[in-house]
Design an enzyme around this catalytic site. Structure first.
Site, PDB file in Angstrom:
ATOM      1  N   SER A  12       5.144-141.458  -0.123  1.00  0.00           N
ATOM      2  CA  SER A  12       5.447-141.582  -1.552  1.00  0.00           C
ATOM      3  C   SER A  12       6.688-142.445  -1.742  1.00  0.00           C
ATOM      4  CB  SER A  12       5.658-140.194  -2.155  1.00  0.00           C
ATOM      5  OG  SER A  12       6.583-139.458  -1.389  1.00  0.00           O
ATOM      6  N   GLU A  14       9.956-143.377  -4.530  1.00  0.00           N
ATOM      7  CA  GLU A  14      10.719-142.865  -5.681  1.00  0.00           C
ATOM      8  C   GLU A  14      11.340-144.005  -6.491  1.00  0.00           C
ATOM      9  OE1 GLU A  14      13.136-139.307  -5.104  1.00  0.00           O
ATOM     10  OE2 GLU A  14      14.785-140.350  -6.117  1.00  0.00           O
ATOM     11  N   ARG A 103      17.746-128.709  -9.528  1.00  0.00           N
ATOM     12  CA  ARG A 103      18.828-128.205 -10.372  1.00  0.00           C
ATOM     13  C   ARG A 103      19.494-129.360 -11.098  1.00  0.00           C
ATOM     14  NH1 ARG A 103      24.522-126.619  -7.982  1.00  0.00           N
ATOM     15  NH2 ARG A 103      24.485-128.891  -7.896  1.00  0.00           N
ATOM     16  N   GLY A 104      19.724-130.478 -10.371  1.00  0.00           N
ATOM     17  CA  GLY A 104      20.463-131.606 -10.941  1.00  0.00           C
ATOM     18  C   GLY A 104      21.950-131.417 -10.761  1.00  0.00           C
ATOM     19  N   ASP A 105      22.707-132.430 -11.104  1.00  0.00           N
ATOM     20  CA  ASP A 105      24.169-132.366 -10.988  1.00  0.00           C
ATOM     21  C   ASP A 105      24.784-132.545 -12.353  1.00  0.00           C
ATOM     22  OD1 ASP A 105      24.561-131.980  -8.208  1.00  0.00           O
ATOM     23  OD2 ASP A 105      23.809-134.016  -7.906  1.00  0.00           O
ATOM     24  N   TYR A 141      17.671-129.985   2.337  1.00  0.00           N
ATOM     25  CA  TYR A 141      18.863-130.702   2.830  1.00  0.00           C
ATOM     26  C   TYR A 141      19.063-130.490   4.335  1.00  0.00           C
ATOM     27  CZ  TYR A 141      19.601-131.020  -2.129  1.00  0.00           C
ATOM     28  OH  TYR A 141      19.413-131.292  -3.463  1.00  0.00           O
ATOM     29  N   HIS A 145      23.332-128.809   1.716  1.00  0.00           N
ATOM     30  CA  HIS A 145      23.834-129.249   0.410  1.00  0.00           C
ATOM     31  C   HIS A 145      25.366-129.122   0.395  1.00  0.00           C
ATOM     32  CE1 HIS A 145      24.609-128.973  -3.970  1.00  0.00           C
ATOM     33  NE2 HIS A 145      23.634-129.854  -4.021  1.00  0.00           N
ATOM     34  N   LYS A 161      13.311-121.111  -3.125  1.00  0.00           N
ATOM     35  CA  LYS A 161      12.522-122.058  -3.930  1.00  0.00           C
ATOM     36  C   LYS A 161      11.047-121.987  -3.543  1.00  0.00           C
ATOM     37  CE  LYS A 161      15.607-125.615  -3.192  1.00  0.00           C
ATOM     38  NZ  LYS A 161      16.316-126.890  -3.462  1.00  0.00           N
ATOM     39  N   GLN A 172      16.771-134.641   1.189  1.00  0.00           N
ATOM     40  CA  GLN A 172      17.844-135.610   0.985  1.00  0.00           C
ATOM     41  C   GLN A 172      17.764-136.596   2.152  1.00  0.00           C
ATOM     42  OE1 GLN A 172      19.642-137.485  -0.667  1.00  0.00           O
ATOM     43  NE2 GLN A 172      20.847-135.859  -1.646  1.00  0.00           N
ATOM     44  N   PHE A 212      27.303-143.126  -2.306  1.00  0.00           N
ATOM     45  CA  PHE A 212      26.240-142.112  -2.471  1.00  0.00           C
ATOM     46  C   PHE A 212      26.397-141.004  -1.431  1.00  0.00           C
ATOM     47  CE2 PHE A 212      22.455-144.839  -4.192  1.00  0.00           C
ATOM     48  CZ  PHE A 212      23.010-144.804  -5.454  1.00  0.00           C
ATOM     49  N   HIS A 262       9.058-140.096   2.250  1.00  0.00           N
ATOM     50  CA  HIS A 262       9.309-140.344   0.817  1.00  0.00           C
ATOM     51  C   HIS A 262      10.436-141.373   0.770  1.00  0.00           C
ATOM     52  CE1 HIS A 262       9.732-139.313  -3.492  1.00  0.00           C
ATOM     53  NE2 HIS A 262      11.038-139.388  -3.298  1.00  0.00           N
TER      54      HIS A 262
HETATM   55  P1  FAD Z   1      19.459-125.873  -5.725  1.00  0.00           P
HETATM   56  O1  FAD Z   1      18.315-125.666  -4.821  1.00  0.00           O
HETATM   57  O2  FAD Z   1      19.589-124.982  -6.901  1.00  0.00           O
HETATM   58  O3  FAD Z   1      20.774-125.784  -4.828  1.00  0.00           O
HETATM   59  C1  FAD Z   1      22.040-126.173  -5.352  1.00  0.00           C
HETATM   60  C2  FAD Z   1      23.148-125.442  -4.610  1.00  0.00           C
HETATM   61  O4  FAD Z   1      23.139-124.068  -4.961  1.00  0.00           O
HETATM   62  C3  FAD Z   1      23.015-125.481  -3.078  1.00  0.00           C
HETATM   63  O5  FAD Z   1      24.300-125.554  -2.537  1.00  0.00           O
HETATM   64  C4  FAD Z   1      22.367-124.136  -2.756  1.00  0.00           C
HETATM   65  O6  FAD Z   1      22.675-123.709  -1.442  1.00  0.00           O
HETATM   66  C5  FAD Z   1      22.989-123.256  -3.815  1.00  0.00           C
HETATM   67  N1  FAD Z   1      22.153-122.128  -4.219  1.00  0.00           N
HETATM   68  C6  FAD Z   1      20.864-122.165  -4.581  1.00  0.00           C
HETATM   69  N2  FAD Z   1      20.425-120.936  -4.923  1.00  0.00           N
HETATM   70  C7  FAD Z   1      21.481-120.092  -4.786  1.00  0.00           C
HETATM   71  C8  FAD Z   1      21.690-118.703  -5.015  1.00  0.00           C
HETATM   72  N3  FAD Z   1      20.694-117.898  -5.440  1.00  0.00           N
HETATM   73  N4  FAD Z   1      22.911-118.186  -4.774  1.00  0.00           N
HETATM   74  C9  FAD Z   1      23.927-118.972  -4.343  1.00  0.00           C
HETATM   75  N5  FAD Z   1      23.790-120.313  -4.120  1.00  0.00           N
HETATM   76  C10 FAD Z   1      22.591-120.860  -4.338  1.00  0.00           C
HETATM   77  N6  FAD Z   1      19.155-135.055  -9.282  1.00  0.00           N
HETATM   78  C11 FAD Z   1      18.902-135.370 -10.582  1.00  0.00           C
HETATM   79  O7  FAD Z   1      19.770-135.137 -11.452  1.00  0.00           O
HETATM   80  N7  FAD Z   1      17.712-135.946 -10.959  1.00  0.00           N
HETATM   81  C12 FAD Z   1      16.730-136.201 -10.067  1.00  0.00           C
HETATM   82  O8  FAD Z   1      15.681-136.705 -10.433  1.00  0.00           O
HETATM   83  C13 FAD Z   1      16.954-135.868  -8.697  1.00  0.00           C
HETATM   84  N8  FAD Z   1      15.999-136.059  -7.761  1.00  0.00           N
HETATM   85  C14 FAD Z   1      16.206-135.656  -6.470  1.00  0.00           C
HETATM   86  C15 FAD Z   1      15.170-135.780  -5.532  1.00  0.00           C
HETATM   87  C16 FAD Z   1      15.343-135.349  -4.214  1.00  0.00           C
HETATM   88  C17 FAD Z   1      14.212-135.471  -3.256  1.00  0.00           C
HETATM   89  C18 FAD Z   1      16.591-134.805  -3.815  1.00  0.00           C
HETATM   90  C19 FAD Z   1      16.803-134.363  -2.394  1.00  0.00           C
HETATM   91  C20 FAD Z   1      17.623-134.682  -4.727  1.00  0.00           C
HETATM   92  C21 FAD Z   1      17.450-135.084  -6.065  1.00  0.00           C
HETATM   93  N9  FAD Z   1      18.452-134.938  -7.022  1.00  0.00           N
HETATM   94  C22 FAD Z   1      18.209-135.284  -8.339  1.00  0.00           C
HETATM   95  C23 FAD Z   1      19.767-134.414  -6.647  1.00  0.00           C
HETATM   96  C24 FAD Z   1      19.869-132.872  -6.835  1.00  0.00           C
HETATM   97  O9  FAD Z   1      19.755-132.554  -8.205  1.00  0.00           O
HETATM   98  C25 FAD Z   1      21.225-132.459  -6.288  1.00  0.00           C
HETATM   99  O10 FAD Z   1      21.246-132.550  -4.903  1.00  0.00           O
HETATM  100  C26 FAD Z   1      21.721-131.094  -6.765  1.00  0.00           C
HETATM  101  O11 FAD Z   1      23.105-130.992  -6.415  1.00  0.00           O
HETATM  102  C27 FAD Z   1      21.010-129.894  -6.159  1.00  0.00           C
HETATM  103  O12 FAD Z   1      19.747-129.777  -6.613  1.00  0.00           O
HETATM  104  P2  FAD Z   1      18.724-128.713  -5.939  1.00  0.00           P
HETATM  105  O13 FAD Z   1      17.487-128.786  -6.726  1.00  0.00           O
HETATM  106  O14 FAD Z   1      18.658-128.904  -4.494  1.00  0.00           O
HETATM  107  O15 FAD Z   1      19.535-127.369  -6.289  1.00  0.00           O
END
Ligand code: FAD
Length: 281
Positions: A12, A14, A103-105, A141, A145, A161, A172, A212, A262
């Site tokens: 895929s 992106e 989740r996003g940042d 990751y 992360h 998840k 990542q 990055f 990907h």
């Molecule tokens: P999560 O899985 O929620 O994790 C975030 C943090 O919280 C981690 O440190 C995890 O260990 C911690 N955590 C999770 N659950 C818990 C819990 N229950 N208790 C305590 N800690 C917890 N960003 C964008 O804004 N837009 C995009 O389109 C985008 N696309 C992406 C595509 C890919 C393939 C990747 C790898 C990243 C992408 N990102 C994108 C970046 C991503 O949003 C960031 O890396 C963000 O910081 C974490 O997102 P996540 O979904 O992994 O979060």
């Protein structure tokens, strides 16, 4: 990596939603070129708080109009449940079947965290709202992360998840294949059996890559960093070296059973096309 070997490989690409008319035209050309490589889908990123909501949807719809599968990303940071529900339903109403849930940042300065805290909450929310409609991908990751307190916590967050309903993961980017192999082994030992597709970042611009990587916690190994720094402004050498390194990485990953690749294209066709030729795909 037993369970990772057993499925057909999934490739895929992106994109990010372009902002200008020139960007839109450029992405059309990129897409046409990459479509010839017959990927399983194109994914399109999503800005925090819905900042690219329209751009993500229109890019995805254009890809689908050309007859290719497209997966919009969605992120829950700085968003209400109601606004997320609207986006999810909009995707569903347009017949979109694949989604990348994140989740996003938080953009700096934005104080509002959003009603859903983690990506696992978002996956659960998607499943509650739309059942099995979507094939849901999440992020993983291999080098952990940057906000995780411990590596083990991050693995548990990944498992949460999958337990919430994710079908697959995209990682990542990373340049150390052992980090990926170790991560997959750990995940499998925890009973996670979804495909974990490596995310691959081609190397075009060292300053941008370094920025990055510092932000997202992806390591550029010392030997690579020194080599890339040594090329200075010689972008042809940076690209040539980068292509060698990334080809070698992909070769190792695929040979050892990675379930696909990907590619983070940065909306450019050239690096991904060259990589495909070099890999003989
Ligand atoms: P999560 O899985 O929620 O994790 C975030 C943090 O919280 C981690 O440190 C995890 O260990 C911690 N955590 C999770 N659950 C818990 C819990 N229950 N208790 C305590 N800690 C917890 N960003 C964008 O804004 N837009 C995009 O389109 C985008 N696309 C992406 C595509 C890919 C393939 C990747 C790898 C990243 C992408 N990102 C994108 C970046 C991503 O949003 C960031 O890396 C963000 O910081 C974490 O997102 P996540 O979904 O992994 O979060």
């Amino acid at each position: 990596m037993k369970t990772q070997i057993e499925r057909p490989k999934l490739f895929s690409f992106e994109f990010f939603p372009p902002k200008s008319p020139e960007g839109i035209e450029k992405l059309r050309a990129t897409r046409k070129q990459l479509a010839q490589l017959n990927p399983a889908f194109f994914s399109v990123t999503y800005g925090a708080g819905g900042s690219t909501r329209d751009g993500t949807l229109s890019t995805v719809l254009e890809i689908r109009k050309d007859g290719h599968e497209a997966a919009p990303h969605i992120s829950c940071v700085a968003s209400t449940k109601q606004s997320l529900r609207e986006v999810i339903r909009q995707y569903k109403d347009n017949g979109i079947k694949r989604i990348v849930a994140l989740r996003g940042d938080m953009p700096s300065g934005l104080a509002m965290a959003g009603e859903l805290r983690y990506a696992s909450d978002l996956v659960r929310f998607i499943r509650e709202d739309t059942g099995d409609w979507f094939h849901v991908e999440v992020a993983a990751y291999p080098e952990y992360h940057p906000q995780a307190r411990k590596a083990q916590d991050d693995l548990r967050a990944f498992k949460a998840k999958v337990e919430a309903g994710a079908d697959a993961a995209i990682t990542q980017y990373f340049y150390n294949p052992d980090a990926y192999f170790h991560f997959v082994e750990q995940a499998e030992a925890m009973g996670i059996d979804v495909p974990i597709v490596p995310g691959i970042m081609p190397i075009n611009n060292f300053a941008q890559l370094a920025r990055f990587s510092d932000a997202c916690g992806a390591e550029i190994p010392r030997w690579m960093r020194l080599k890339l720094e040594g090329y200075g402004d010689d972008s042809a050498s940076i690209k040539a070296f980068g292509m060698d390194v990334v080809t070698d990485l992909c070769d190792k990953l695929l040979a050892s059973g990675a379930p696909g690749l990907h590619i983070y294209t940065m909306n450019m066709a050239g690096p991904a096309s060259t990589l495909w030729q070099r890999l003989g795909l």
